[in-house]
Scaffold this motif. Structure first.
Motif, PDB file in Angstrom:
ATOM      1  N   LYS A  24     -88.242  21.702 -39.684  1.00 51.16           N
ATOM      2  CA  LYS A  24     -88.000  20.483 -38.903  1.00 51.16           C
ATOM      3  C   LYS A  24     -88.972  19.403 -39.357  1.00 51.16           C
ATOM      4  CE  LYS A  24     -85.117  22.642 -36.166  1.00 51.16           C
ATOM      5  NZ  LYS A  24     -83.919  22.995 -36.855  1.00 51.16           N
ATOM      6  N   LEU A  25     -88.436  18.261 -39.788  1.00 44.76           N
ATOM      7  CA  LEU A  25     -89.266  17.126 -40.168  1.00 44.76           C
ATOM      8  C   LEU A  25     -89.874  16.539 -38.906  1.00 44.76           C
ATOM      9  CD1 LEU A  25     -90.277  14.975 -42.191  1.00 44.76           C
ATOM     10  CD2 LEU A  25     -88.111  13.785 -41.837  1.00 44.76           C
ATOM     11  N   LYS A  26     -91.207  16.468 -38.844  1.00 45.86           N
ATOM     12  CA  LYS A  26     -91.894  15.949 -37.658  1.00 45.86           C
ATOM     13  C   LYS A  26     -92.314  14.500 -37.839  1.00 45.86           C
ATOM     14  CE  LYS A  26     -92.121  18.189 -34.566  1.00 45.86           C
ATOM     15  NZ  LYS A  26     -91.079  18.400 -33.566  1.00 45.86           N
ATOM     16  N   TYR A  27     -93.043  14.182 -38.903  1.00 52.36           N
ATOM     17  CA  TYR A  27     -93.472  12.804 -39.146  1.00 52.36           C
ATOM     18  C   TYR A  27     -94.030  12.689 -40.553  1.00 52.36           C
ATOM     19  CZ  TYR A  27     -98.197  14.486 -38.144  1.00 52.36           C
ATOM     20  OH  TYR A  27     -99.371  15.181 -38.166  1.00 52.36           O
ATOM     21  N   SER A  28     -94.199  11.440 -40.997  1.00 51.33           N
ATOM     22  CA  SER A  28     -94.803  11.131 -42.284  1.00 51.33           C
ATOM     23  C   SER A  28     -95.792   9.991 -42.065  1.00 51.33           C
ATOM     24  CB  SER A  28     -93.724  10.733 -43.286  1.00 51.33           C
ATOM     25  OG  SER A  28     -94.272  10.557 -44.563  1.00 51.33           O
ATOM     26  N   ALA A  29     -96.989  10.108 -42.632  1.00 48.54           N
ATOM     27  CA  ALA A  29     -98.026   9.099 -42.412  1.00 48.54           C
ATOM     28  C   ALA A  29     -99.051   9.151 -43.535  1.00 48.54           C
ATOM     29  CB  ALA A  29     -98.718   9.350 -41.077  1.00 48.54           C
ATOM     30  N   PRO A  30     -99.777   8.053 -43.761  1.00 44.47           N
ATOM     31  CA  PRO A  30    -100.880   8.086 -44.726  1.00 44.47           C
ATOM     32  C   PRO A  30    -101.984   9.003 -44.200  1.00 44.47           C
ATOM     33  CG  PRO A  30    -100.430   5.827 -43.984  1.00 44.47           C
ATOM     34  CD  PRO A  30     -99.590   6.737 -43.165  1.00 44.47           C
ATOM     35  N   ASP A  31    -102.699   9.666 -45.112  1.00 45.32           N
ATOM     36  CA  ASP A  31    -103.752  10.586 -44.678  1.00 45.32           C
ATOM     37  C   ASP A  31    -105.144   9.959 -44.694  1.00 45.32           C
ATOM     38  OD1 ASP A  31    -104.460  10.486 -47.353  1.00 45.32           O
ATOM     39  OD2 ASP A  31    -104.470  12.651 -47.638  1.00 45.32           O
ATOM     40  N   PHE A  60     -93.771  19.169 -41.762  1.00 47.53           N
ATOM     41  CA  PHE A  60     -92.602  19.960 -41.376  1.00 47.53           C
ATOM     42  C   PHE A  60     -93.089  21.132 -40.547  1.00 47.53           C
ATOM     43  CE2 PHE A  60     -91.471  17.849 -45.281  1.00 47.53           C
ATOM     44  CZ  PHE A  60     -90.158  17.453 -45.087  1.00 47.53           C
ATOM     45  N   GLU A  61     -92.250  21.621 -39.636  1.00 46.17           N
ATOM     46  CA  GLU A  61     -92.625  22.758 -38.790  1.00 46.17           C
ATOM     47  C   GLU A  61     -91.509  23.791 -38.739  1.00 46.17           C
ATOM     48  OE1 GLU A  61     -95.602  20.675 -35.527  1.00 46.17           O
ATOM     49  OE2 GLU A  61     -93.607  21.327 -34.872  1.00 46.17           O
ATOM     50  N   ARG A  62     -91.938  25.051 -38.560  1.00 46.44           N
ATOM     51  CA  ARG A  62     -91.024  26.169 -38.284  1.00 46.44           C
ATOM     52  C   ARG A  62     -91.655  27.004 -37.184  1.00 46.44           C
ATOM     53  NH1 ARG A  62     -87.674  28.877 -43.001  1.00 46.44           N
ATOM     54  NH2 ARG A  62     -86.407  29.401 -41.219  1.00 46.44           N
ATOM     55  N   ARG A  63     -90.887  27.266 -36.166  1.00 45.44           N
ATOM     56  CA  ARG A  63     -91.363  28.099 -35.051  1.00 45.44           C
ATOM     57  C   ARG A  63     -91.407  29.547 -35.519  1.00 45.44           C
ATOM     58  NH1 ARG A  63     -94.156  27.013 -30.671  1.00 45.44           N
ATOM     59  NH2 ARG A  63     -93.539  28.212 -28.882  1.00 45.44           N
ATOM     60  N   VAL A  64     -92.533  30.213 -35.292  1.00 47.49           N
ATOM     61  CA  VAL A  64     -92.695  31.610 -35.683  1.00 47.49           C
ATOM     62  C   VAL A  64     -92.365  32.531 -34.511  1.00 47.49           C
ATOM     63  CG1 VAL A  64     -94.309  33.354 -36.525  1.00 47.49           C
ATOM     64  CG2 VAL A  64     -94.440  31.005 -37.396  1.00 47.49           C
ATOM     65  N   ASN A  65     -92.952  32.234 -33.340  1.00 48.36           N
ATOM     66  CA  ASN A  65     -92.713  33.028 -32.126  1.00 48.36           C
ATOM     67  C   ASN A  65     -93.054  32.155 -30.916  1.00 48.36           C
ATOM     68  OD1 ASN A  65     -95.572  33.143 -31.841  1.00 48.36           O
ATOM     69  ND2 ASN A  65     -95.668  35.055 -32.997  1.00 48.36           N
TER      70      ASN A  65
END
Length: 124
Positions: free
Chosen positions: A12-19, A28-33
């Motif tokens: 899942k694309l969450k956000y994009s930003a300068p670091d 990006f995120e993926r739920r594990v449990n």
């Protein structure tokens, strides 16, 4: 294409930003449990350490119940294999499982570091 493929594969694309160091970071995120989420931080830019290209990934584990974040900056790749977490770091392929307390049963599946590139003349 890479970001589209990640989303196709369940990230899942969450956000994009300068670091703040000249790179653009897309998260990006993926739920594990029920406790843990695997985050992939896709870096793009010229501000990078030795041994990394212009595009590279780092990872972190986020506990949604406690807010704990475990940074895995040396993980070059990570993915879920069913309930098992697998990742590549420092020339090795690893596996482990996440429970309420964190990453458990870590093991090295294979050490690729002794392998060397072999120069081959065409035709192969």
């Amino acid at each position: 294409m890479y970001y589209i493929r990640l989303q196709r594969d369940g990230w899942k694309l969450k956000y994009s930003a300068p670091d703040g160091e000249g790179d653009q970071v897309t998260v990006f995120e993926r739920r594990v449990n029920d406790h843990w989420t695997l985050r992939k931080l896709a870096h793009a830019g010229l501000a990078h350490s030795a041994g990394r290209g212009v595009y590279f990934d780092t990872h972190e584990l986020f506990n949604s119940r406690t807010g704990e974040v475990i940074s895995k900056m040396d993980w070059e790749w990570a993915e879920l294999d069913g309930a098992r977490l697998i990742w590549a770091a420092k020339g090795c392929l690893h596996s482990g499982r996440l429970d309420a307390k964190g990453l458990r049963n870590e093991k090295v599946l294979h050490d690729f570091s002794p392998m060397q590139l072999e120069k081959l003349a065409a035709p192969y």
